[in-house]
Design an enzyme around this catalytic site. Structure first.
Site, PDB file in Angstrom:
ATOM      1  N   ASP A  46       0.863  -1.177   0.000  1.00  0.00           N
ATOM      2  CA  ASP A  46       0.000   0.000   0.000  1.00  0.00           C
ATOM      3  C   ASP A  46       0.900   1.228   0.000  1.00  0.00           C
ATOM      4  O   ASP A  46       2.012   1.180  -0.540  1.00  0.00           O
ATOM      5  CB  ASP A  46      -0.900  -0.037   1.256  1.00  0.00           C
ATOM      6  CG  ASP A  46      -2.207   0.714   1.072  1.00  0.00           C
ATOM      7  OD1 ASP A  46      -2.161   1.955   0.998  1.00  0.00           O
ATOM      8  OD2 ASP A  46      -3.266   0.068   0.995  1.00  0.00           O
ATOM      9  N   SER A 102     -11.378  -0.738   0.262  1.00  0.00           N
ATOM     10  CA  SER A 102     -10.019  -0.773   0.816  1.00  0.00           C
ATOM     11  C   SER A 102      -9.993  -1.349   2.219  1.00  0.00           C
ATOM     12  O   SER A 102      -9.031  -2.012   2.610  1.00  0.00           O
ATOM     13  CB  SER A 102      -9.432   0.640   0.891  1.00  0.00           C
ATOM     14  OG  SER A 102      -8.931   1.067  -0.326  1.00  0.00           O
ATOM     15  N   HIS A 136      -3.955   6.090   4.586  1.00  0.00           N
ATOM     16  CA  HIS A 136      -4.635   4.914   4.042  1.00  0.00           C
ATOM     17  C   HIS A 136      -3.986   3.604   4.468  1.00  0.00           C
ATOM     18  O   HIS A 136      -4.648   2.701   5.001  1.00  0.00           O
ATOM     19  CB  HIS A 136      -4.662   5.023   2.512  1.00  0.00           C
ATOM     20  CG  HIS A 136      -5.473   3.982   1.822  1.00  0.00           C
ATOM     21  ND1 HIS A 136      -4.955   2.788   1.382  1.00  0.00           N
ATOM     22  CD2 HIS A 136      -6.788   3.970   1.497  1.00  0.00           C
ATOM     23  CE1 HIS A 136      -5.908   2.088   0.798  1.00  0.00           C
ATOM     24  NE2 HIS A 136      -7.030   2.772   0.843  1.00  0.00           N
TER      25      HIS A 136
END
Length: 436
Positions: free
Chosen positions: A53, A243, A84
């Site tokens: 990621d 996600s 994130h």
């Protein structure tokens, strides 16, 4: 320049706003109950969860000093909005020392920063991360990013990881209310793809859909650890997107695999699909696949049939010297001109299998199939370079159910594929060589 893939983050404001009212009275970490994570005690560290990621904040309380955590490359936060990856990793495996626990708190966790700012992933770096993780399979590789353009380097890295014995999990995408474009790497074969559901176990409108979606997990109004630069409390709530559903499934897979270490990668995926809680009246949905992942049911499920030699979809994956230097071992050889193999097929995910076979000189080789689903077998000749050949070459290379060797022996290919009448099939392929 390297092709970039956008991180999959929820942007459907209308979907998020409508769900906020329903989520207001839900208990903290409701998603753990939704996937059956609160019905069993998670094991100690075992099969790694590899999060590829953006950057994870190593100073965040959930990760500072976390045991069994390896940073596979340098993590470089791009600023306050770069949260994130930290959130994704925490939903999978936050240890609970700050009051927030992920699905599998004691998991072995490995982290690769492929980020290029807060909202993009470098495809080339992501491929490198997948390849790095594949050097020590078994592992579960989580990809909570995607884009509408294919990225061959990422696809090849995924195929290499699957061949090495790793499970690849990807977020389905958040384009369900924006034309629902096909998303990569989610729609690649051999990827366990995850859609998103709400606290009532309904599919979320923004969750991308397609026959390539395998499973679902909660993906709205979830809470996760974030960098302190993003939120001084170190925790952010109200997060939404596929996600955040994907790492829950990745953690479930690692938990199952750690508890049952003799399973193969195909068996782990099959168990998660077969034990999922269906969403709606049908067994399969293009939004949620086979349903919401169910850890408790997966741990108790019987061991399914193995699916060997994956990936083996085309000549490039099985012939030595092409995608893989060693290719796949030949099903039949000079010493063993007849043989059998048992395997499975799954529409969209693995609709065909291709095996190298040896054709002895002056002998006829035939294939036959014993199958529980609707599948057929046929032979491609030694000159075949793809099952997607143009018609003139297809006429030359497609041999039907038998082939006769020439003056010298040669390798050819036996193909087994679904006819479309059933979505799955289990089969035993028999290859037999006989004199003319």
């Amino acid at each position: 320049m390297p092709r970039r893939l956008s991180i999959v983050v929820a942007a459907a404001l209308c979907a998020l706003g409508s769900a906020a009212v329903a989520a207001a009275d839900t208990p903290a970490e409701w998603w753990l109950h939704a996937i059956g994570a609160d019905l069993s005690a998670a094991p100690g560290p075992g099969v790694p969860i590899v999060v590829i990621d953006g950057a994870v904040d190593a100073t965040q309380p959930s990760f500072s000093g976390r045991a069994n955590t390896t940073y596979l490359d340098t993590q470089q936060l791009a600023g306050p909005d770069d949260y994130h990856a930290t959130a994704v990793a925490s939903l999978a495996a936050a240890p609970g020392n700050g009051g927030f626990a992920g699905v599998y708190p004691q998991a072995t966790l490995e982290l690769w920063d492929a980020g290029r700012g807060a909202n993009a992933i470098d495809g080339r770096s992501a491929a490198q991360g997948i390849t790095t993780a594949a050097k020590h399979c078994p592992a579960v590789i989580n990809l909570s990013f995607g884009g509408t353009d294919p990225h061959p380097e990422v696809q090849n890295a995924i195929l290499g990881a699957v061949r090495a014995g790793c499970l690849v999990v990807a977020a389905a995408g958040n384009g369900g209310t924006d034309g629902n474009p096909q998303v990569y790497p989610a729609s690649y074969p051999h990827v366990l793809t995850v859609g998103a559901t709400d606290e009532r176990n309904f599919a979320l409108p923004f969750s991308s859909s397609g026959d390539w979606v395998d499973l679902a997990a909660p993906g709205i109004d979830v809470t996760a650890s974030v960098p302190l630069s993003h939120d001084a409390s170190g925790v952010s709530s109200g997060l939404s997107g596929t996600s955040f559903a994907a790492p829950m499934v990745a953690a479930a897979a690692a938990w199952l695999w750690t508890a049952r270490p003799t399973l193969t990668v195909s068996q782990v995926a099959d168990i998660l699909r077969s034990t999922a809680h269906p969403v709606g009246p049908s067994r399969f949905s293009t939004q949620t696949g086979y349903g919401i992942v169910n850890i408790a049911a997966a741990l108790a499920a019987p061991t399914p049939q193995n699916d060997p030699q994956e990936p083996n979809d085309d000549v490039s994956q099985v012939r030595p010297g092409l995608l893989f230097s060693s290719g796949e071992p030949s099903l039949t050889t000079i010493a063993r001109p007849s043989n059998r193999i048992a395997a499975t097929l799954l529409q969209a995910e693995d609709p065909r299998d291709l095996y190298r076979i040896w054709i002895p000189a002056h002998r006829t080789v035939r294939v036959s199939l014993d199958t529980t689903g609707s599948a057929v077998a046929r032979i491609w000749g030694p000159k075949a370079f793809s099952i997607e050949e143009p018609p003139p070459l297809r006429t030359r290379d497609l041999k039907g159910r038998s082939i006769t060797g020439g003056a010298r022996g040669a390798y050819a290919y036996a193909e087994v594929f679904l006819t479309g009448r059933t979505p799955t099939a289990s089969y035993v392929l028999a290859v037999r060589a006989a004199k003319r």
